[in-house]
Design an enzyme around this catalytic site. Structure first.
Site, PDB file in Angstrom:
ATOM      1  N   ALA A 119       1.187  -1.258   0.081  1.00 29.98           N
ATOM      2  CA  ALA A 119       0.330  -0.197   0.117  1.00 29.98           C
ATOM      3  C   ALA A 119       0.583   1.253  -0.055  1.00 29.98           C
ATOM      4  CB  ALA A 119      -1.266  -0.212   1.480  1.00 29.98           C
ATOM      5  N   ASN A 175       0.800  -3.253   8.069  1.00 31.60           N
ATOM      6  CA  ASN A 175       2.033  -4.315   7.568  1.00 31.60           C
ATOM      7  C   ASN A 175       3.192  -3.381   6.751  1.00 31.60           C
ATOM      8  OD1 ASN A 175       1.303  -7.463   8.037  1.00 31.60           O
ATOM      9  ND2 ASN A 175      -0.951  -6.339   7.680  1.00 31.60           N
ATOM     10  N   HIS A 203      -0.262   7.782   3.588  1.00 34.92           N
ATOM     11  CA  HIS A 203       0.820   7.227   4.637  1.00 34.92           C
ATOM     12  C   HIS A 203       1.626   7.866   4.040  1.00 34.92           C
ATOM     13  CE1 HIS A 203      -0.796   3.250   5.379  1.00 34.92           C
ATOM     14  NE2 HIS A 203      -1.391   2.668   4.201  1.00 34.92           N
TER      15      HIS A 203
HETATM   16  N1  LIG Z   1       1.892  -5.064   3.001  1.00 35.86           N
HETATM   17  C1  LIG Z   1       0.801  -4.323   2.653  1.00 35.86           C
HETATM   18  O1  LIG Z   1       1.257  -3.365   1.943  1.00 35.86           O
HETATM   19  C2  LIG Z   1      -0.581  -4.770   2.508  1.00 35.86           C
HETATM   20  C3  LIG Z   1      -1.158  -5.606   3.796  1.00 35.86           C
HETATM   21  N2  LIG Z   1      -2.343  -6.395   3.618  1.00 35.86           N
HETATM   22  C4  LIG Z   1      -2.916  -7.831   4.564  1.00 35.86           C
HETATM   23  O2  LIG Z   1      -3.034  -8.479   3.653  1.00 35.86           O
HETATM   24  C5  LIG Z   1      -3.708  -9.398   3.866  1.00 35.86           C
HETATM   25  C6  LIG Z   1      -5.150  -9.729   3.298  1.00 35.86           C
HETATM   26  O3  LIG Z   1      -5.720  -8.503   3.146  1.00 35.86           O
HETATM   27  P1  LIG Z   1      -7.500  -8.080   2.450  1.00 35.86           P
HETATM   28  O4  LIG Z   1      -7.585 -10.036   1.360  1.00 35.86           O
HETATM   29  O5  LIG Z   1      -7.620  -7.206   2.876  1.00 35.86           O
HETATM   30  O6  LIG Z   1      -8.376  -9.596   3.665  1.00 35.86           O
HETATM   31  P2  LIG Z   1      -9.465 -10.145   3.807  1.00 35.86           P
HETATM   32  O7  LIG Z   1      -9.804 -10.073   5.637  1.00 35.86           O
HETATM   33  O8  LIG Z   1     -10.494  -9.925   3.127  1.00 35.86           O
HETATM   34  O9  LIG Z   1      -9.715 -11.136   3.432  1.00 35.86           O
HETATM   35  C7  LIG Z   1      -8.739 -12.113   4.351  1.00 35.86           C
HETATM   36  C8  LIG Z   1      -9.314 -14.049   3.738  1.00 35.86           C
HETATM   37  O10 LIG Z   1      -8.498 -15.059   4.861  1.00 35.86           O
HETATM   38  C9  LIG Z   1      -8.714 -15.502   5.737  1.00 35.86           C
HETATM   39  N3  LIG Z   1      -7.919 -15.925   6.651  1.00 35.86           N
HETATM   40  C10 LIG Z   1      -7.414 -15.247   7.556  1.00 35.86           C
HETATM   41  N4  LIG Z   1      -6.541 -16.025   8.521  1.00 35.86           N
HETATM   42  C11 LIG Z   1      -6.464 -17.403   7.665  1.00 35.86           C
HETATM   43  C12 LIG Z   1      -6.150 -18.733   8.201  1.00 35.86           C
HETATM   44  N5  LIG Z   1      -5.031 -19.218   8.855  1.00 35.86           N
HETATM   45  N6  LIG Z   1      -5.702 -19.564   7.207  1.00 35.86           N
HETATM   46  C13 LIG Z   1      -6.629 -19.571   6.101  1.00 35.86           C
HETATM   47  N7  LIG Z   1      -7.091 -18.323   5.863  1.00 35.86           N
HETATM   48  C14 LIG Z   1      -7.112 -17.203   6.891  1.00 35.86           C
HETATM   49  C15 LIG Z   1      -9.990 -14.369   5.885  1.00 35.86           C
HETATM   50  O11 LIG Z   1     -10.462 -15.500   6.997  1.00 35.86           O
HETATM   51  P3  LIG Z   1     -11.440 -14.120   7.455  1.00 35.86           P
HETATM   52  O12 LIG Z   1     -12.236 -13.561   7.259  1.00 35.86           O
HETATM   53  O13 LIG Z   1     -12.409 -15.971   8.841  1.00 35.86           O
HETATM   54  O14 LIG Z   1     -10.055 -14.126   9.215  1.00 35.86           O
HETATM   55  C16 LIG Z   1     -10.489 -14.253   4.906  1.00 35.86           C
HETATM   56  O15 LIG Z   1     -11.085 -15.086   3.749  1.00 35.86           O
HETATM   57  C17 LIG Z   1      -3.810  -9.197   5.447  1.00 35.86           C
HETATM   58  O16 LIG Z   1      -3.231  -9.697   6.704  1.00 35.86           O
HETATM   59  C18 LIG Z   1      -3.705  -7.335   5.374  1.00 35.86           C
HETATM   60  O17 LIG Z   1      -3.253  -7.074   6.536  1.00 35.86           O
HETATM   61  C19 LIG Z   1      -3.370  -5.967   3.273  1.00 35.86           C
HETATM   62  C20 LIG Z   1      -3.144  -4.334   2.853  1.00 35.86           C
HETATM   63  C21 LIG Z   1      -1.804  -3.571   2.692  1.00 35.86           C
HETATM   64  O1  LIG Z   2      -3.707  -1.112   2.927  1.00 35.26           O
HETATM   65  C1  LIG Z   2      -3.227  -0.229   4.327  1.00 35.26           C
HETATM   66  O2  LIG Z   2      -3.126   1.220   3.464  1.00 35.26           O
HETATM   67  C2  LIG Z   2      -1.783  -0.622   4.366  1.00 35.26           C
HETATM   68  C3  LIG Z   2      -2.477  -1.876   5.879  1.00 35.26           C
HETATM   69  O3  LIG Z   2      -3.397  -1.863   5.455  1.00 35.26           O
HETATM   70  C4  LIG Z   2      -1.882  -2.693   6.239  1.00 35.26           C
HETATM   71  O4  LIG Z   2      -0.159  -2.337   5.768  1.00 35.26           O
HETATM   72  O5  LIG Z   2      -1.623  -3.495   6.496  1.00 35.26           O
END
Ligand SMILES: NC(=O)C1=CN([C@@H]2O[C@H](COP(=O)(O)OP(=O)(O)OC[C@H]3O[C@@H](n4cnc5c(N)ncnc54)[C@H](OP(=O)(O)O)[C@@H]3O)[C@@H](O)[C@H]2O)C=CC1
Ligand SMILES: O=C([O-])CC(=O)C(=O)O
Length: 252
Positions: A119, A175, A203
């Site tokens: 992000a 993250n 950010h």
């Molecule tokens: N690096 C970066 O810049 C960013 C990273 N992220 C991260 O990316 C990830 C995905 O984001 P997003 O798609 O929006 O999240 P969502 O919550 O929309 O989707 C995640 C999915 O994965 C499932 N899940 C969670 N834990 C597990 C597990 N242990 N085993 C199997 N499935 C699991 C969730 O189920 P349930 O709903 O039941 O939890 C949900 O269905 C998050 O961790 C988020 O914080 C997001 C934005 C920016």
């Molecule tokens: O999507 C974003 O803006 C950032 C975020 O959630 C993350 O870093 O986990």
């Protein structure tokens, strides 16, 4: 064509399923099996309710878009199953012991782990911190309380301190702070603000070092299906996947 398995069929998983370029999605896993099945109907991939069966399917690379705890739980197993790994929940690597263990195992098995820019912008040249001094690295993140799953009526500082501490409290929102830390090879100061008057995930990154100074502001649209997650994060991972098999690498 590169074949992938999606670990996590939520917001980012769905955006990848609808917009991926240059890869074929063949396998899906989510802790909510109905989400994997629904996505399977959308992109004609096989949905699994069992992680072992998912990882035993024949494909090249796992894209983790689930949670910090999922990345921690499954990273080693992914590598042991002979697959490369893209980690979206990069906060998993705030734990230095875990990061070193995963890196060591990947090296021993000849596997690769990819961390998308997610992000934010600027992760590419921030890597110069690994060879040249960076004296200041601060991330100020501001989100609408809805994105933080809370309520407040005025701007409020939720956290001020180190990235590796912040991610423990806000694993769905910070993250990017750990991605900055890994890129620069040094600690990141984080301020996390809730502000009911902003409608973007903002950010601001402040960098000072031997090179000079840089300030980067990213005003992200929240994803429609998960306001915690910026839409840019999903675009970033789709682009990383597209570039993996291209001969020319752009950016540091
Ligand atoms: N690096 C970066 O810049 C960013 C990273 N992220 C991260 O990316 C990830 C995905 O984001 P997003 O798609 O929006 O999240 P969502 O919550 O929309 O989707 C995640 C999915 O994965 C499932 N899940 C969670 N834990 C597990 C597990 N242990 N085993 C199997 N499935 C699991 C969730 O189920 P349930 O709903 O039941 O939890 C949900 O269905 C998050 O961790 C988020 O914080 C997001 C934005 C920016
Ligand atoms: O999507 C974003 O803006 C950032 C975020 O959630 C993350 O870093 O986990």
């Amino acid at each position: 064509m590169l074949t992938i398995g999606l670990l996590g069929c939520g917001n980012i998983g769905n955006i990848i399923a609808k917009n991926h370029v240059g890869v074929e999605i063949v396998a899906l896993f989510d802790q909510m099996p109905e989400r994997a099945e629904e996505m399977g109907r959308l992109c004609h991939a096989k949905a699994f309710g069992d992680i072992e069966e998912f990882l035993s399917e024949d494909f090249d690379l796992v894209v983790e878009a689930a949670s910090v705890s999922a990345a921690q739980e499954y990273a080693l197993s992914v590598l042991e199953h002979g697959k490369d790994l893209v980690v979206m929940s990069v906060g998993a690597f705030a734990d230095e012991y875990f990061r070193e263990e995963v890196t060591r195992r990947a090296a021993a098995l000849g596997r690769r782990i990819h961390i998308p820019s997610g992000a934010i912008f600027g992760l590419d040249n921030l890597k110069i911190g690994q060879i040249s001094g960076i004296t200041k690295l601060l991330l100020r993140t501001t989100k609408n309380p809805r994105s933080l799953n809370m309520e407040c009526t005025e701007r409020m500082l939720l956290f001020s301190g180190q990235a590796n501490e912040c991610i423990k409290h806000y694993p769905k929102n910070t993250n990017v702070s750990v991605a900055l830390e890994l890129a620069a090879g040094r600690a990141v100061e984080v301020e996390l603000w809730a502000d009911p008057d902003v409608d973007r995930n903002v950010h601001e990154i402040f960098i000072e070092g031997d090179f000079g100074e840089a300030t980067i502001t990213v005003r992200n649209r929240p994803s429609p299906d998960n306001p915690s997650t910026s839409y840019l994060a999903a675009l970033s991972i789709i682009t990383l996947l597209k570039n993996l098999s291209e001969p020319m690498r752009i950016g540091t």
